[in-house]
Motif scaffolding. Structure first.
Motif, mmCIF file in Angstrom:
data_model
loop_
_atom_site.group_PDB
_atom_site.id
_atom_site.type_symbol
_atom_site.label_atom_id
_atom_site.label_comp_id
_atom_site.label_asym_id
_atom_site.label_seq_id
_atom_site.Cartn_x
_atom_site.Cartn_y
_atom_site.Cartn_z
ATOM 1 N N LEU A 15 89.137 84.209 -13.463
ATOM 2 C CA LEU A 15 90.015 85.381 -13.542
ATOM 3 C C LEU A 15 91.394 84.987 -14.066
ATOM 4 O O LEU A 15 91.953 85.656 -14.937
ATOM 5 C CB LEU A 15 90.128 86.062 -12.180
ATOM 6 N N ILE A 16 91.944 83.890 -13.561
ATOM 7 C CA ILE A 16 93.257 83.429 -14.018
ATOM 8 C C ILE A 16 93.217 83.067 -15.504
ATOM 9 O O ILE A 16 94.135 83.392 -16.259
ATOM 10 C CB ILE A 16 93.761 82.240 -13.168
ATOM 11 N N ALA A 17 92.151 82.402 -15.936
ATOM 12 C CA ALA A 17 92.018 82.043 -17.354
ATOM 13 C C ALA A 17 91.994 83.287 -18.229
ATOM 14 O O ALA A 17 92.645 83.328 -19.287
ATOM 15 C CB ALA A 17 90.760 81.205 -17.572
ATOM 16 N N LEU A 18 91.275 84.314 -17.797
ATOM 17 C CA LEU A 18 91.221 85.564 -18.563
ATOM 18 C C LEU A 18 92.576 86.274 -18.554
ATOM 19 O O LEU A 18 93.006 86.804 -19.587
ATOM 20 C CB LEU A 18 90.131 86.482 -17.999
ATOM 21 N N PHE A 19 93.252 86.278 -17.415
ATOM 22 C CA PHE A 19 94.563 86.929 -17.348
ATOM 23 C C PHE A 19 95.568 86.187 -18.228
ATOM 24 O O PHE A 19 96.387 86.798 -18.911
ATOM 25 C CB PHE A 19 95.061 87.018 -15.901
ATOM 26 N N ARG A 20 95.486 84.864 -18.222
ATOM 27 C CA ARG A 20 96.378 84.067 -19.070
ATOM 28 C C ARG A 20 96.111 84.388 -20.549
ATOM 29 O O ARG A 20 97.044 84.539 -21.337
ATOM 30 C CB ARG A 20 96.156 82.589 -18.784
ATOM 31 N N GLU A 21 94.843 84.511 -20.909
ATOM 32 C CA GLU A 21 94.479 84.859 -22.282
ATOM 33 C C GLU A 21 95.008 86.247 -22.641
ATOM 34 O O GLU A 21 95.535 86.466 -23.736
ATOM 35 C CB GLU A 21 92.955 84.798 -22.432
ATOM 36 N N PHE A 22 94.880 87.193 -21.699
ATOM 37 C CA PHE A 22 95.412 88.543 -21.894
ATOM 38 C C PHE A 22 96.918 88.491 -22.115
ATOM 39 O O PHE A 22 97.451 89.134 -23.038
ATOM 40 C CB PHE A 22 95.061 89.401 -20.666
ATOM 41 N N CYS A 23 97.626 87.731 -21.288
ATOM 42 C CA CYS A 23 99.089 87.641 -21.415
ATOM 43 C C CYS A 23 99.493 86.941 -22.711
ATOM 44 O O CYS A 23 100.484 87.335 -23.349
ATOM 45 C CB CYS A 23 99.681 86.939 -20.198
ATOM 46 N N ASP A 24 98.738 85.927 -23.126
ATOM 47 C CA ASP A 24 99.000 85.288 -24.419
ATOM 48 C C ASP A 24 98.845 86.295 -25.545
ATOM 49 O O ASP A 24 99.634 86.307 -26.500
ATOM 50 C CB ASP A 24 98.049 84.108 -24.645
ATOM 51 N N ASN A 25 97.842 87.165 -25.431
ATOM 52 C CA ASN A 25 97.615 88.210 -26.421
ATOM 53 C C ASN A 25 98.806 89.171 -26.470
ATOM 54 O O ASN A 25 99.220 89.605 -27.543
ATOM 55 C CB ASN A 25 96.316 88.947 -26.090
ATOM 56 N N ILE A 26 99.371 89.495 -25.320
ATOM 57 C CA ILE A 26 100.545 90.375 -25.272
ATOM 58 C C ILE A 26 101.699 89.742 -26.041
ATOM 59 O O ILE A 26 102.354 90.398 -26.857
ATOM 60 C CB ILE A 26 100.961 90.655 -23.803
ATOM 61 N N ILE A 27 101.950 88.465 -25.786
ATOM 62 C CA ILE A 27 103.061 87.766 -26.443
ATOM 63 C C ILE A 27 102.816 87.675 -27.948
ATOM 64 O O ILE A 27 103.722 87.948 -28.744
ATOM 65 C CB ILE A 27 103.256 86.363 -25.819
ATOM 66 N N GLU A 28 101.596 87.323 -28.340
ATOM 67 C CA GLU A 28 101.254 87.212 -29.762
ATOM 68 C C GLU A 28 101.403 88.543 -30.494
ATOM 69 O O GLU A 28 101.699 88.564 -31.692
ATOM 70 C CB GLU A 28 99.816 86.702 -29.924
ATOM 71 N N ASN A 29 101.202 89.649 -29.785
ATOM 72 C CA ASN A 29 101.319 90.979 -30.380
ATOM 73 C C ASN A 29 102.675 91.618 -30.101
ATOM 74 O O ASN A 29 102.793 92.839 -30.026
ATOM 75 C CB ASN A 29 100.174 91.875 -29.893
ATOM 76 N N ASP A 30 103.701 90.758 -29.934
ATOM 77 C CA ASP A 30 105.088 91.191 -29.802
ATOM 78 C C ASP A 30 105.317 92.144 -28.627
ATOM 79 O O ASP A 30 106.036 93.125 -28.738
ATOM 80 C CB ASP A 30 105.566 91.825 -31.112
#
Length: 146
Positions: A15-30
């Motif tokens: 779950l943490i790995a997926l949430f981290r990936e989600f948050c990385d996606n947020i940052i990458e998409n400004d």
């Protein structure tokens, strides 16, 4: 026979790995999304599996409570970064950090309670030391016949 649906996440680490990936996606998409549980569920549906907020709540509070603070730390990092970069409205960022991530205006409150605990422990140790010293003094007096 087990009741209900099987767990969506077999471990808190997943779950943490997926949430981290989600948050990385947020940052990458400004910072186009806010890192809340509803948006996380939407992202999961698009990238992993269908999931609702109750599933996330149960995973964080019932099945894997040891990861909740890490989840909140990742969430707060993204919200704070987005707020500082002007991507999120600052007042709402503060509100989200206080209500979702348990931030406060006075971080010393936690230090004060820790200091109180440390003071209490030190007082107990001193009291125990005094009791032992008094006991030894009485024992010596008894031996001398005083």
């Amino acid at each position: 026979m087990p009741r209900g649906q099987p767990r969506k996440f077999n471990s808190g680490t997943k779950l943490i790995a997926l949430f981290r990936e989600f948050c990385d996606n947020i940052i990458e998409n400004d910072f186009a999304r806010v890192p809340n549980q509803t948006n996380f569920c939407r992202w999961l549906a698009d990238n992993y599996c269908e999931c609702d907020r109750k599933t996330i709540y149960n995973a964080l509070n019932k099945y894997f409570p040891t990861i909740k603070s890490e989840f909140e730390q990742i969430q707060s990092d993204v919200i704070a970064e987005g707020g500082m970069l002007g991507k999120y409205q600052s007042t709402m960022s503060i509100f989200a950090l206080k209500n979702w991530c348990r931030w406060s205006d006075n971080p010393r409150a936690e230090d004060t309670s820790q200091q109180a605990d440390d003071n209490f422990i030190a007082a107990l140790e001193n009291a125990a030391k005094k009791v032992w010293e008094d006991r030894e003094d009485r024992s010596k007096q008894d031996v001398r016949g005083e």
